[in-house]
Structures are given as structure tokens and as C-alpha cells.
Enzyme design. Sequence first.
Site, PDB file in Angstrom:
ATOM      1  N   GLU A 167       0.856  -1.194   0.000  1.00  0.00           N
ATOM      2  CA  GLU A 167       0.000   0.000   0.000  1.00  0.00           C
ATOM      3  C   GLU A 167       0.885   1.235   0.000  1.00  0.00           C
ATOM      4  O   GLU A 167       2.107   1.153   0.190  1.00  0.00           O
ATOM      5  CB  GLU A 167      -0.926  -0.015   1.222  1.00  0.00           C
ATOM      6  N   HIS A 191      -8.920   9.567   2.473  1.00  0.00           N
ATOM      7  CA  HIS A 191      -8.456   8.456   1.645  1.00  0.00           C
ATOM      8  C   HIS A 191      -8.612   8.871   0.195  1.00  0.00           C
ATOM      9  O   HIS A 191      -9.649   9.407  -0.198  1.00  0.00           O
ATOM     10  CB  HIS A 191      -9.286   7.202   1.944  1.00  0.00           C
ATOM     11  N   ARG A 200      -0.834   8.847   1.551  1.00  0.00           N
ATOM     12  CA  ARG A 200      -2.218   9.246   1.254  1.00  0.00           C
ATOM     13  C   ARG A 200      -2.439  10.735   1.115  1.00  0.00           C
ATOM     14  O   ARG A 200      -3.244  11.176   0.298  1.00  0.00           O
ATOM     15  CB  ARG A 200      -3.114   8.778   2.400  1.00  0.00           C
ATOM     16  N   HIS A 231     -11.432   9.606   6.024  1.00  0.00           N
ATOM     17  CA  HIS A 231     -11.229   8.172   6.242  1.00  0.00           C
ATOM     18  C   HIS A 231     -10.776   7.834   7.665  1.00  0.00           C
ATOM     19  O   HIS A 231     -11.166   6.820   8.211  1.00  0.00           O
ATOM     20  CB  HIS A 231     -10.181   7.683   5.242  1.00  0.00           C
ATOM     21  N   ARG A 249      -1.415   9.126   8.970  1.00  0.00           N
ATOM     22  CA  ARG A 249      -1.227   7.701   9.266  1.00  0.00           C
ATOM     23  C   ARG A 249      -0.773   6.930   8.028  1.00  0.00           C
ATOM     24  O   ARG A 249      -1.332   7.089   6.940  1.00  0.00           O
ATOM     25  CB  ARG A 249      -2.533   7.096   9.762  1.00  0.00           C
TER      26      ARG A 249
HETATM   27  P1  FAD Z   1     -14.006   0.814  15.906  1.00  0.00           P
HETATM   28  O1  FAD Z   1     -13.737  -0.470  15.246  1.00  0.00           O
HETATM   29  O2  FAD Z   1     -14.525   1.921  15.067  1.00  0.00           O
HETATM   30  O3  FAD Z   1     -15.047   0.500  17.063  1.00  0.00           O
HETATM   31  C1  FAD Z   1     -15.641   1.530  17.814  1.00  0.00           C
HETATM   32  C2  FAD Z   1     -16.544   0.902  18.843  1.00  0.00           C
HETATM   33  O4  FAD Z   1     -16.942   1.888  19.780  1.00  0.00           O
HETATM   34  C3  FAD Z   1     -17.827   0.328  18.259  1.00  0.00           C
HETATM   35  O5  FAD Z   1     -18.121  -0.887  18.903  1.00  0.00           O
HETATM   36  C4  FAD Z   1     -18.873   1.369  18.648  1.00  0.00           C
HETATM   37  O6  FAD Z   1     -20.172   0.828  18.817  1.00  0.00           O
HETATM   38  C5  FAD Z   1     -18.332   1.829  19.977  1.00  0.00           C
HETATM   39  N1  FAD Z   1     -18.790   3.158  20.382  1.00  0.00           N
HETATM   40  C6  FAD Z   1     -18.547   4.350  19.805  1.00  0.00           C
HETATM   41  N2  FAD Z   1     -19.166   5.337  20.463  1.00  0.00           N
HETATM   42  C7  FAD Z   1     -19.811   4.744  21.503  1.00  0.00           C
HETATM   43  C8  FAD Z   1     -20.655   5.216  22.518  1.00  0.00           C
HETATM   44  N3  FAD Z   1     -20.988   6.507  22.660  1.00  0.00           N
HETATM   45  N4  FAD Z   1     -21.170   4.322  23.394  1.00  0.00           N
HETATM   46  C9  FAD Z   1     -20.893   2.990  23.292  1.00  0.00           C
HETATM   47  N5  FAD Z   1     -20.101   2.495  22.329  1.00  0.00           N
HETATM   48  C10 FAD Z   1     -19.568   3.361  21.451  1.00  0.00           C
HETATM   49  N6  FAD Z   1      -7.057   0.291   9.105  1.00  0.00           N
HETATM   50  C11 FAD Z   1      -6.086  -0.601   8.845  1.00  0.00           C
HETATM   51  O7  FAD Z   1      -5.122  -0.726   9.606  1.00  0.00           O
HETATM   52  N7  FAD Z   1      -6.162  -1.390   7.732  1.00  0.00           N
HETATM   53  C12 FAD Z   1      -7.200  -1.308   6.844  1.00  0.00           C
HETATM   54  O8  FAD Z   1      -7.239  -2.040   5.869  1.00  0.00           O
HETATM   55  C13 FAD Z   1      -8.214  -0.354   7.082  1.00  0.00           C
HETATM   56  N8  FAD Z   1      -9.249  -0.211   6.222  1.00  0.00           N
HETATM   57  C14 FAD Z   1     -10.263   0.642   6.537  1.00  0.00           C
HETATM   58  C15 FAD Z   1     -11.367   0.718   5.697  1.00  0.00           C
HETATM   59  C16 FAD Z   1     -12.448   1.537   6.032  1.00  0.00           C
HETATM   60  C17 FAD Z   1     -13.629   1.615   5.120  1.00  0.00           C
HETATM   61  C18 FAD Z   1     -12.393   2.297   7.220  1.00  0.00           C
HETATM   62  C19 FAD Z   1     -13.538   3.196   7.610  1.00  0.00           C
HETATM   63  C20 FAD Z   1     -11.289   2.240   8.044  1.00  0.00           C
HETATM   64  C21 FAD Z   1     -10.224   1.413   7.716  1.00  0.00           C
HETATM   65  N9  FAD Z   1      -9.108   1.311   8.549  1.00  0.00           N
HETATM   66  C22 FAD Z   1      -8.124   0.420   8.261  1.00  0.00           C
HETATM   67  C23 FAD Z   1      -9.082   1.991   9.837  1.00  0.00           C
HETATM   68  C24 FAD Z   1      -9.469   0.991  10.942  1.00  0.00           C
HETATM   69  O9  FAD Z   1     -10.509   0.157  10.469  1.00  0.00           O
HETATM   70  C25 FAD Z   1      -9.935   1.683  12.198  1.00  0.00           C
HETATM   71  O10 FAD Z   1      -9.070   2.706  12.549  1.00  0.00           O
HETATM   72  C26 FAD Z   1     -10.003   0.688  13.354  1.00  0.00           C
HETATM   73  O11 FAD Z   1     -10.793  -0.416  12.990  1.00  0.00           O
HETATM   74  C27 FAD Z   1     -10.578   1.354  14.585  1.00  0.00           C
HETATM   75  O12 FAD Z   1     -10.810   0.368  15.549  1.00  0.00           O
HETATM   76  P2  FAD Z   1     -11.305   0.810  16.984  1.00  0.00           P
HETATM   77  O13 FAD Z   1     -11.398  -0.432  17.779  1.00  0.00           O
HETATM   78  O14 FAD Z   1     -10.495   1.928  17.476  1.00  0.00           O
HETATM   79  O15 FAD Z   1     -12.774   1.402  16.712  1.00  0.00           O
HETATM   80  C1  SIN Z   2      -7.348   0.583   2.490  1.00  0.00           C
HETATM   81  O1  SIN Z   2      -7.591  -0.615   2.372  1.00  0.00           O
HETATM   82  O2  SIN Z   2      -7.047   1.333   1.559  1.00  0.00           O
HETATM   83  C2  SIN Z   2      -7.439   1.161   3.843  1.00  0.00           C
HETATM   84  C3  SIN Z   2      -6.219   0.823   4.582  1.00  0.00           C
HETATM   85  C4  SIN Z   2      -6.086   1.714   5.770  1.00  0.00           C
HETATM   86  O3  SIN Z   2      -6.911   2.581   6.021  1.00  0.00           O
HETATM   87  O4  SIN Z   2      -5.075   1.555   6.464  1.00  0.00           O
END
Ligand code: FAD
Ligand code: SIN
Length: 523
Positions: free
Chosen positions: A109, A233, A280, A341, A376
Amino acid sequence: MSDILIIGSGAAGLTAALNLAERFRVTVLAKGALNEGSTAWAQGGIAAVLEPGDTFDSHIDDTMIAGAGLNDRAIVEFVVERAPAAIERLRALGVPFAEEDGALHLTREGGHSHRRIVHVADATGWAVQEALQRAAEAHPNITLVPDQVAIDLATGRHEERYSGAGRVWGVYALDRRTGKVAVHTARATILATGGAGRTYLFSTAPRGATGDGIAMAWRAGARVSNMEFMQFHPTCLYNLEVKNFLITEAVRGEGGQLKNPNTGHRFMPDLDPRAELAPRDVVARAIDAEIKRYGLDYVHLDISHQPADFVRAHFPNIHDKLLGLGIDMTTQPIPVVPAQHYTCGGIVVDRDGRTDLPGLYAAGECTQSGLHGANRLASNSLLECFVFGEAAAAHIAGCWDELPAPPPIRAWDDSRVTDSDEEVVIKQNWTEIRRFMWNYVGIVRTTKRLQRAASRIRLMTDEVTDYYGHFRVTPDLIELRNLLQTADLIVRSALHRKESRGLHYTLDYPELLPEAVDTVLVP
Ligand code: FAD
Ligand code: SIN
């Protein structure tokens, strides 16, 4: 009462839960279904040094280059060095990472100088979420509670015998199913609430990414840092009906080219020697400039020169989704635009996931740990969730005997019993915030536009605070209040930075200052 309370059931929250559950009783709250966070939406994969010839130093350097030097090098080292072990643990939990010739298949990537992204085809996050959730559901010490919308942290100000101290004892949360607010207490609380992407009109993030944890921590007195670095993104699908479908960066990693749709000209090599695989911020700005210069609605991402079988095998979900929309990516280019993103800034945490407030930890996208700096690096985000989810758990376990039991906490003040018939206030403000953030606080900024956004935020804050003070809380109202709070933190941080660095690019200060300094907001 549980020993430990975790808000969020994504990669960060569930990793912390699984690491604590052998010794402690853990409750995990999620504001909707357990798999509604960004984790399940992740496509590309997880970055880790696994290939002969690749080195930790190289991953560290790539992370620092993408982050425009604002990263905390010690934290970058801490995370990068723990990546291979994190991948092994996920494999042990049953995540079926893609393999080739008996070894993990690594994709590439933007910003990475090696192939180092492990993945499950183009739906890595779904597989990770499933594996973590399966393990958490099976664990007798973990209680998973969906449909609980955390409103605010319970601190010394909420003790029955008021102490006013800053220690966090848990959260007040609205149960969507009963409409009642309950207080959940624990000796330690971990915020793992994800990012704030929905502050922007166009975002790849799910509906619930409204910055709740960041806003709650800020209101309770924790510092928040680097909120100006909202990541766009480069390649979100341009489609009038489907507005937030990501086209993974791995498409560019496997040869996808960005082209002007009118002329077919491939424009990235003119601008950066890394072409489509520049970090990015560089690629998103280039697309934005191309769109503006030629009055386009979108640019093309074209991988149709690769064999059709190769494209289908690497990107089965994207291929099927696009086919459903009438685009065959094996023969046609994909229309794409940049979209918000990822939230690089957040609650300030140290290497143990500790925030400024005793009893409160945070992990994942809601934090500013020092890993990402001003931008990032792709696929470093899930990695951060695994490393910091584990680090916070280890710290809590290590100091467990010193953590006081929570005192009695006041029940939620339910005197605001009136239901509002003015839902329009919420809908109107919700859309307005996201629109002006997109228009005024986007990829290219100016001081004047930031000031316009700031003055709208002031007006709306008065209206929403008044509304919040009078009516019964609803999930939409809670999120609106947090969106506004987060928008305010983003704009204040952006106005504070008098340079262009990484994701923060302003026409008024186009130069990079010699010293890289975090923006730290103190409540
Ligand atoms: P999240 O997985 O967003 O979870 C948040 C949690 O908090 C959820 O359970 C939600 O219900 C809960 N929550 C929020 N507010 C409250 C509230 N007020 N009360 C109770 N619960 C609450 N990163 C990579 O490293 N590789 C990738 O390939 C990649 N691809 C991506 C593709 C997309 C489309 C997106 C949007 C992001 C991508 N990212 C990627 C980024 C990555 O997915 C996220 O940064 C990461 O998953 C965040 O995880 P987290 O556990 O911090 O939060
Ligand atoms: C992607 O698959 O392009 C997202 C990867 C990331 O957000 O790190």
C-alpha cells in the site's frame, strides 16, 4: 459491577477485553450492534514486517515519513516491533489470512517501501472482527452489551458524596432498548470508541464514527491532541447512491493507476516519484487538484490492465460490489474521489494507554498515541488497536491492587423528561456540521474558511447546548453533541497550526516549520 469497563467492541476494545479476561470480569458496551465499528469495514489489511529483506527500521522509517516527522519515534518502534506477534495471535484466533506457496501473502500500500500487508482478500476487517468477537463471546468472564450509547464519563463530580476529583469510575449510558440511562462503574474504564469520520459529509467511516470517546474524555478533563490531522483516503467510490464505499489502497498496490477521465492521462508520475503509492495525503491532494483544475466530478482508478482472474482473486468483494453497480473493474476504470477516512488525532495516551485522568485508559482510533504523526501510514491503524489494546490491559493488570473500588455514583438526572417534537433541530444541525466541515475544513484549508467554520460552531453550540439541557437524551442528540464537540476540536487545532504538515494543508501557511510540534488542547 464489572472489574473493568470497556466502551467499544472493535479491534481495540475486544483486544483489551481478551487480554484482561483471564483474571478479571470485563463488560464491553457498544452503541449499536457489536460489529458496527470501523474494524469490520477494514479492507486492505495489517502492516507487519514478515518478509525476508524487510526490516523494522524500514517500517519505522516509512511510518515517520508518512507522518511528516511528527510521530513519536519511541512509540513507532514500540508498535512496529510488536506487529509480527500481533499477527500470530490473530492467526491463533482463527483469522484466515491469505497465503501463497505456504507463506502469508503480503500486499503493498501507499507509503510502504516493502510488501508488508497481511490481509484476508479485500475484507480483512470483517474476518478480524468475527474472530475477536467469537473469542469474546465464548469467554465466560466477558459480558458484551450492545445498544448502549455512552453519554458521559462518571467522575468525582458524580459521586454521591461529591469529591470533584478527576478519577473516572465508568460511564452513563443510554440503553436504546429501554430508553433509560444507567451508570456503569468499574475500577478501570477503557475508551475504544473509534474515530470521528462522520464529522465530514463524505467519509468512508460507518455511521457511528461520531467522535464520542474523544468528546467524552475532553468534557471530563483529558487533553486531546493533533485533531487537525483528519485523513482523506484518495479512493472512495464516486457514485450518486453509494456514497461511502472504499476502494482499497491495495488496488493501487497491485498496479492500479489514477487517470484523468477526460484525457486518460496518468497524472501521479508527474507529481511524485512514488506515483500512486505516495503517502495518502500526497495522493489525495493530487486528486483534489486534478478535479478542481479540470472541473471534474471524479478521477479514474484503473486496474483493467491486470489479468481479470488476478483482479477477481485479489478483490472479490470490491469486484462484486462494483458489478452490482454496473462497473466491471476487470475491463473498466472505477470513478473515485477522496473522502474522509481516519482520525489521526485524539485523546492523549502514553505507552500504557493511560489518559490524563486516573482510572481512564484509551486505545485505538480515538487516541493520539504518537504513532501516526501528521498522517497515518496505510494499515498501521488496526495494528495500533492490537498493540495498545494489549498495553492498556497489561497496565491495568499490573497495577490492579492500587485501583480503588468505585464509590456510589449519582443516578442520571432524569428531570429532563420532555420528549422533543423538534427533531428538525437535530437533523438540520447534523447535516450542517458535516457540510461546512467538508467545505471549510477539508483537504485544502485557509484561515478564513477555518474562521467561518469556527463561528458556525459557536452558534450551533449554543443551540445544541440549550436543546440538550431541556430534552430527554436520544442516540441522535448524544451523537450530535459529540460531532459538534469534535468539529470544534478539529477547527481549533487547525487554526492553531501555522504551517502545512502532512494532512493539514493551508494556503495561508504553505511552508513546513523546522520543528515538528504536536497540537495539544487542554480543557
Ligand atoms: P471501531 O472499530 O470503530 O469500534 C468503535 C466501537 O466503539 C464500536 O463498537 C462502537 O459501537 C463503539 N462506540 C462508539 N461510540 C460509543 C458510545 N458513545 N457508546 C458505546 N459504544 C460506542 N485500518 C487498517 O489498519 N487497515 C485497513 O485495511 C483499514 N481499512 C479501513 C477501511 C475503512 C472503510 C475504514 C472506515 C477504516 C479502515 N481502517 C483500516 C481503519 C481501521 O478500520 C480503524 O481505525 C479501526 O478499525 C478502529 O478500531 P477501533 O477499535 O479503534 O474502533
Ligand atoms: C485501504 O484498504 O485502503 C485502507 C487501509 C487503511 O486505512 O489503512
